[in-house]
Design a protein around this motif. Structure first.
Motif, PDB file in Angstrom:
ATOM      1  N   LEU A   1       0.869  -1.191  -0.028  1.00  0.00           N
ATOM      2  CA  LEU A   1      -0.068  -0.179   0.056  1.00  0.00           C
ATOM      3  C   LEU A   1       1.007   1.342  -0.112  1.00  0.00           C
ATOM      4  CD1 LEU A   1      -2.780  -1.210   2.941  1.00  0.00           C
ATOM      5  CD2 LEU A   1      -2.792  -1.334   0.189  1.00  0.00           C
ATOM      6  N   ASN A   2       0.436   2.310  -0.740  1.00  0.00           N
ATOM      7  CA  ASN A   2       1.152   3.627  -1.059  1.00  0.00           C
ATOM      8  C   ASN A   2       0.940   4.307   0.454  1.00  0.00           C
ATOM      9  OD1 ASN A   2       2.362   6.007  -1.330  1.00  0.00           O
ATOM     10  ND2 ASN A   2       1.837   5.742  -3.643  1.00  0.00           N
ATOM     11  N   PRO A   3       2.147   4.522   1.180  1.00  0.00           N
ATOM     12  CA  PRO A   3       1.737   5.167   2.667  1.00  0.00           C
ATOM     13  C   PRO A   3       1.578   6.740   2.509  1.00  0.00           C
ATOM     14  CG  PRO A   3       4.201   4.960   1.986  1.00  0.00           C
ATOM     15  CD  PRO A   3       3.274   4.185   1.137  1.00  0.00           C
ATOM     16  N   ARG A   4       1.544   7.458   1.098  1.00  0.00           N
ATOM     17  CA  ARG A   4       1.162   8.901   0.867  1.00  0.00           C
ATOM     18  C   ARG A   4      -0.041   8.813   0.442  1.00  0.00           C
ATOM     19  NH1 ARG A   4       7.051  11.090  -1.530  1.00  0.00           N
ATOM     20  NH2 ARG A   4       8.349  10.351   0.135  1.00  0.00           N
ATOM     21  N   ARG A   5      -0.802   7.633   0.074  1.00  0.00           N
ATOM     22  CA  ARG A   5      -2.143   7.921  -0.400  1.00  0.00           C
ATOM     23  C   ARG A   5      -3.247   7.550   0.710  1.00  0.00           C
ATOM     24  NH1 ARG A   5      -3.265   9.027  -5.835  1.00  0.00           N
ATOM     25  NH2 ARG A   5      -1.169   8.982  -7.192  1.00  0.00           N
ATOM     26  N   THR A   6      -4.457   8.220   0.613  1.00  0.00           N
ATOM     27  CA  THR A   6      -5.473   7.602   1.591  1.00  0.00           C
ATOM     28  C   THR A   6      -6.049   6.247   1.130  1.00  0.00           C
ATOM     29  OG1 THR A   6      -7.184   8.816   0.248  1.00  0.00           O
ATOM     30  CG2 THR A   6      -5.904  10.141   1.919  1.00  0.00           C
ATOM     31  N   VAL A   7      -6.918   5.831   1.835  1.00  0.00           N
ATOM     32  CA  VAL A   7      -7.628   4.444   1.482  1.00  0.00           C
ATOM     33  C   VAL A   7      -8.423   4.716   0.117  1.00  0.00           C
ATOM     34  CG1 VAL A   7      -9.424   2.852   2.184  1.00  0.00           C
ATOM     35  CG2 VAL A   7      -7.361   3.736   3.937  1.00  0.00           C
ATOM     36  N   ALA A   8      -9.172   5.820   0.407  1.00  0.00           N
ATOM     37  CA  ALA A   8     -10.157   6.102  -0.977  1.00  0.00           C
ATOM     38  C   ALA A   8      -9.249   5.983  -2.363  1.00  0.00           C
ATOM     39  CB  ALA A   8     -10.737   7.371  -0.638  1.00  0.00           C
ATOM     40  N   ASP A   9      -8.180   6.568  -2.233  1.00  0.00           N
ATOM     41  CA  ASP A   9      -7.493   6.715  -3.556  1.00  0.00           C
ATOM     42  C   ASP A   9      -6.514   5.500  -3.820  1.00  0.00           C
ATOM     43  OD1 ASP A   9      -7.797   9.547  -4.091  1.00  0.00           O
ATOM     44  OD2 ASP A   9      -6.062  10.117  -2.898  1.00  0.00           O
TER      45      ASP A   9
ATOM     46  N   MET B   1     -16.388   7.427  -7.752  1.00  0.00           N
ATOM     47  CA  MET B   1     -15.310   6.477  -7.288  1.00  0.00           C
ATOM     48  C   MET B   1     -15.606   6.483  -5.560  1.00  0.00           C
ATOM     49  SD  MET B   1     -11.410   7.361  -7.196  1.00  0.00           S
ATOM     50  CE  MET B   1     -11.404   8.237  -5.407  1.00  0.00           C
ATOM     51  N   ARG B   2     -15.739   7.495  -5.023  1.00  0.00           N
ATOM     52  CA  ARG B   2     -15.730   7.341  -3.476  1.00  0.00           C
ATOM     53  C   ARG B   2     -17.025   6.553  -3.117  1.00  0.00           C
ATOM     54  NH1 ARG B   2     -12.506  10.973  -0.120  1.00  0.00           N
ATOM     55  NH2 ARG B   2     -14.365  10.846   1.212  1.00  0.00           N
ATOM     56  N   ASP B   3     -18.195   6.578  -3.791  1.00  0.00           N
ATOM     57  CA  ASP B   3     -19.267   5.801  -3.288  1.00  0.00           C
ATOM     58  C   ASP B   3     -18.981   4.247  -3.695  1.00  0.00           C
ATOM     59  OD1 ASP B   3     -20.656   8.037  -2.690  1.00  0.00           O
ATOM     60  OD2 ASP B   3     -21.789   8.312  -4.749  1.00  0.00           O
ATOM     61  N   LYS B   4     -18.296   3.986  -4.584  1.00  0.00           N
ATOM     62  CA  LYS B   4     -18.048   2.591  -4.980  1.00  0.00           C
ATOM     63  C   LYS B   4     -17.042   2.141  -4.166  1.00  0.00           C
ATOM     64  CE  LYS B   4     -19.215   2.334 -10.073  1.00  0.00           C
ATOM     65  NZ  LYS B   4     -18.883   2.003 -11.263  1.00  0.00           N
ATOM     66  N   VAL B   5     -15.854   2.784  -3.687  1.00  0.00           N
ATOM     67  CA  VAL B   5     -14.987   2.565  -2.652  1.00  0.00           C
ATOM     68  C   VAL B   5     -15.570   2.198  -1.345  1.00  0.00           C
ATOM     69  CG1 VAL B   5     -13.021   3.184  -1.396  1.00  0.00           C
ATOM     70  CG2 VAL B   5     -13.093   3.644  -3.856  1.00  0.00           C
ATOM     71  N   ALA B   6     -16.531   3.225  -1.030  1.00  0.00           N
ATOM     72  CA  ALA B   6     -17.384   2.782   0.247  1.00  0.00           C
ATOM     73  C   ALA B   6     -17.957   1.598   0.142  1.00  0.00           C
ATOM     74  CB  ALA B   6     -18.122   4.055   0.639  1.00  0.00           C
ATOM     75  N   ALA B   7     -18.728   1.229  -0.819  1.00  0.00           N
ATOM     76  CA  ALA B   7     -19.678   0.054  -0.840  1.00  0.00           C
ATOM     77  C   ALA B   7     -18.489  -1.382  -0.944  1.00  0.00           C
ATOM     78  CB  ALA B   7     -20.184   0.007  -2.286  1.00  0.00           C
TER      79      ALA B   7
ATOM     80  N   MET C   1     -15.678  -1.219   0.611  1.00  0.00           N
ATOM     81  CA  MET C   1     -15.041  -1.180   2.110  1.00  0.00           C
ATOM     82  C   MET C   1     -16.062  -1.851   3.088  1.00  0.00           C
ATOM     83  SD  MET C   1     -13.184   2.354   2.379  1.00  0.00           S
ATOM     84  CE  MET C   1     -12.754   2.136   4.149  1.00  0.00           C
ATOM     85  N   ASP C   2     -17.283  -1.520   2.701  1.00  0.00           N
ATOM     86  CA  ASP C   2     -18.266  -2.292   3.643  1.00  0.00           C
ATOM     87  C   ASP C   2     -18.401  -3.683   3.322  1.00  0.00           C
ATOM     88  OD1 ASP C   2     -20.720  -1.970   5.521  1.00  0.00           O
ATOM     89  OD2 ASP C   2     -21.456  -2.733   3.771  1.00  0.00           O
TER      90      ASP C   2
ATOM     91  N   THR D   1     -16.641   2.720   6.528  1.00  0.00           N
ATOM     92  CA  THR D   1     -16.689   3.573   5.492  1.00  0.00           C
ATOM     93  C   THR D   1     -16.270   5.276   5.763  1.00  0.00           C
ATOM     94  OG1 THR D   1     -19.286   3.932   5.800  1.00  0.00           O
ATOM     95  CG2 THR D   1     -18.572   2.248   4.266  1.00  0.00           C
ATOM     96  N   ASN D   2     -16.373   5.338   7.108  1.00  0.00           N
ATOM     97  CA  ASN D   2     -15.811   6.597   7.576  1.00  0.00           C
ATOM     98  C   ASN D   2     -14.343   7.093   7.807  1.00  0.00           C
ATOM     99  OD1 ASN D   2     -15.835   5.142   9.971  1.00  0.00           O
ATOM    100  ND2 ASN D   2     -16.716   6.805  11.246  1.00  0.00           N
ATOM    101  N   HIS D   3     -13.829   5.924   7.350  1.00  0.00           N
ATOM    102  CA  HIS D   3     -12.104   5.968   6.933  1.00  0.00           C
ATOM    103  C   HIS D   3     -11.661   5.881   5.778  1.00  0.00           C
ATOM    104  CE1 HIS D   3     -11.988   3.420  11.325  1.00  0.00           C
ATOM    105  NE2 HIS D   3     -12.502   4.514  11.271  1.00  0.00           N
ATOM    106  N   LEU D   4     -12.565   6.387   5.026  1.00  0.00           N
ATOM    107  CA  LEU D   4     -12.011   6.678   3.521  1.00  0.00           C
ATOM    108  C   LEU D   4     -10.762   7.541   3.458  1.00  0.00           C
ATOM    109  CD1 LEU D   4     -15.407   7.240   1.866  1.00  0.00           C
ATOM    110  CD2 LEU D   4     -13.411   5.508   1.193  1.00  0.00           C
ATOM    111  N   ASP D   5     -10.461   8.762   4.354  1.00  0.00           N
ATOM    112  CA  ASP D   5      -9.388   9.630   4.157  1.00  0.00           C
ATOM    113  C   ASP D   5      -8.438   9.367   5.188  1.00  0.00           C
ATOM    114  OD1 ASP D   5     -10.707  11.108   1.904  1.00  0.00           O
ATOM    115  OD2 ASP D   5     -12.205  11.791   3.821  1.00  0.00           O
TER     116      ASP D   5
END
Length: 338
Positions: free
Chosen positions: A114-122, A140-146, A148-149, A155-159
Motif C-alpha cells: 500500500l502506498n503510504p502517501r495515499r488515502t484509502v479512498a485513493d 469513485m468514493r461511493d464505489k470505494v465505500a461500498a 469497504m463495507d 466507510t468513515n475511514h476513507l480519508d
C-alpha cells in the motif's frame, strides 16, 4: 464436481521463467557465464472456473513467481497463459491493461503493498480510474465505500492513511483494491502468512464468503497445509519450479503419492494420535535454482532415489480422478512414510 468447476478459466502451458542472463562486472572479469535463475521450468496446469486451486511448497520453490507470471507482473520467458479464451502472454500493453481488471492479486505484505502517501479512498479507487469504471471522483468514493463495507471496513475511514490501520485491516484494504474492478480471477499470494493466527481466521472466512458471493476463482498460494486443506478444491505441489503432484485436495492430502508431498504431510502434527505420528526429516537444503540437479529435481533429498531418478526426469503419471504425480516409483507404490 459440477459442470462449472470442470470448465477451465486459466490454462497454463509449459510456462518458463528465468531471471538474469546478463553478464555483470564479476562475470566479465572472471570469464564465468552469467547467473541464470530458473524459477519456473515448464509448468502446465488449469484453474477451473469457480474453484480454489491451492499452490503449496517450500519457500523458494517458485510459487509466488508462478502467480505473478500468470498476470504478467513478471514477464514469462516462454510458454502460454490463456484466460477465458484470450492468450494473456500474447497481449500488447493496452490490451493487457484492459485484461487486468479481470485478473487481480492480493499481496502477502499488507503494508508494503500500500502506498503510504495515499488515502484509502485513493488506494482502493485507483483501479476504477485506470479502467474508466467511475465517471467522477464522487462516484469513485461511493464505489470505494461500498466495497469497504463488503470487506468489513468502516466507510468513515476513507480519508485515513495505511499507517492508521492494523495489519488485518490493511489486508482488507488490499482485498478491497483487488475486488473493486469486479474481477473473475484472483491470485492470493500468501495473504494470511504475515498476520496473527486469530486475524488469519477472519481473513480466510472473508475470502471464502467473497468467493461464494461474487463467483470468484482463486489461485491460493501458501506454505500452510492446513489453510490449503480448508480453502482449496484442488491442490498443486511445487518443488524447484515444477509441479510434482496435483489433484483433489482430499485425495492429495489423505493419500500423497510423491515423496516430497509425503514429507510435507509428515510435518503436520497429528494432535489426535501424537504417538503414531511419523515425522520424515529431509536431509539437505533445497537445491539452488541457478543449477538445478539433473533428472528428478527431488532426488538429492529423496531417501528412495534410484540411479534412474538421478539421470532422467520422471513422467507425469495419471492416478485417476484428476490425481497426477511425477515420480519414477509411482507404479511400485512405495512411500517414505513406511
Amino acid at each position: 464436481m459440477n459442470e462449472v468447476l470442470n470448465t477451465p478459466l486459466i490454462t497454463v502451458e509449459n510456462l518458463v521463467k528465468h531471471y538474469g542472463g546478463r553478464r555483470g562486472p564479476i562475470s566479465w572479469a572472471t570469464g564465468k557465464p552469467p547467473i541464470n535463475i530458473r524459477a519456473l521450468n515448464g509448468v502446465s496446469f488449469e484453474v477451473r472456473r469457480g474453484e480454489t486451486l491451492g499452490l503449496i511448497g517450500e519457500s523458494g520453490c517458485g510459487k509466488s513467481t508462478l502467480g505473478r507470471a500468470l498476470l504478467r507482473l513478471h514477464e514469462p520467458t516462454s510458454g502460454r497463459v490463456v484466460f477465458d479464451g484470450t492468450e494473456v502472454t500474447a497481449l500488447k500493453p493496452d490490451a493487457l491493461k484492459a485484461m487486468r481488471r479481470h485478473m487481480q492479486i492480493i499481496f502477502q505484505d499488507p503494508y508494503a503493498s500500500l502506498n503510504p502517501r495515499r488515502t484509502v479512498a485513493d488506494i482502493i479507487g485507483l483501479p476504477l480510474m485506470l479502467h474508466g469504471l467511475a465517471a467522477n471522483r464522487r462516484e469513485m468514493r461511493d464505489k470505494v465505500a461500498a466495497i469497504m463495507d463488503k470487506v468489513g471496513l468502516k466507510t468513515n475511514h476513507l480519508d485515513r492513511y495505511p499507517h492508521q490501520f492494523s495489519g488485518g485491516q490493511r489486508q482488507r484494504i488490499g482485498i478491497a483494491r483487488a475486488l473493486i474492478s469486479n474481477p473473475q480471477f484472483i491470485v492470493c499470494d500468501e495473504p494470511v502468512s504475515a498476520l496473527d493466527v486469530s486475524i488469519q481466521a477472519q481473513i480466510i472466512e472473508l475470502l471464502t464468503g467473497l468467493k461464494r458471493d461474487m463467483g470468484l476463482t482463486y489461485l491460493f498460494v501458501s506454505h500452510d497445509i492446513s489453510v490449503i486443506g480448508y480453502l482449496s478444491d484442488r491442490v498443486a505441489v511445487m518443488y524447484l519450479g515444477e509441479i510434482v503432484e496435483m489433484g483433489p485436495v482430499e485425495t492429495v492430502l489423505s493419500n500423497p503419492r510423491h515423496p516430497y508431498t509425503q514429507s510435507l504431510m509428515s510435518a503436520v502434527p497429528d494432535v489426535d494420535h501424537p504417538g503414531k505420528h511419523q515425522r520424515v526429516r529431509l536431509t539437505g537444503d533445497l537445491p539452488s535454482p541457478q543449477s538445478p540437479p539433473p533428472g528428478c529435481k527431488f532426488h538429492t533429498r529423496c531417501p528412495l532415489a534410484t540411479d534412474l531418478c538421478r539421470i532422467e526426469a520422471p513422467p507425469r503419471h495419471d492416478l485417476g480422478d484428476g490425481h497426477t504425480a511425477s515420480c519414477h516409483l509411482i507404479n511400485d507404490n512405495v512411500s517414505i512414510l513406511r
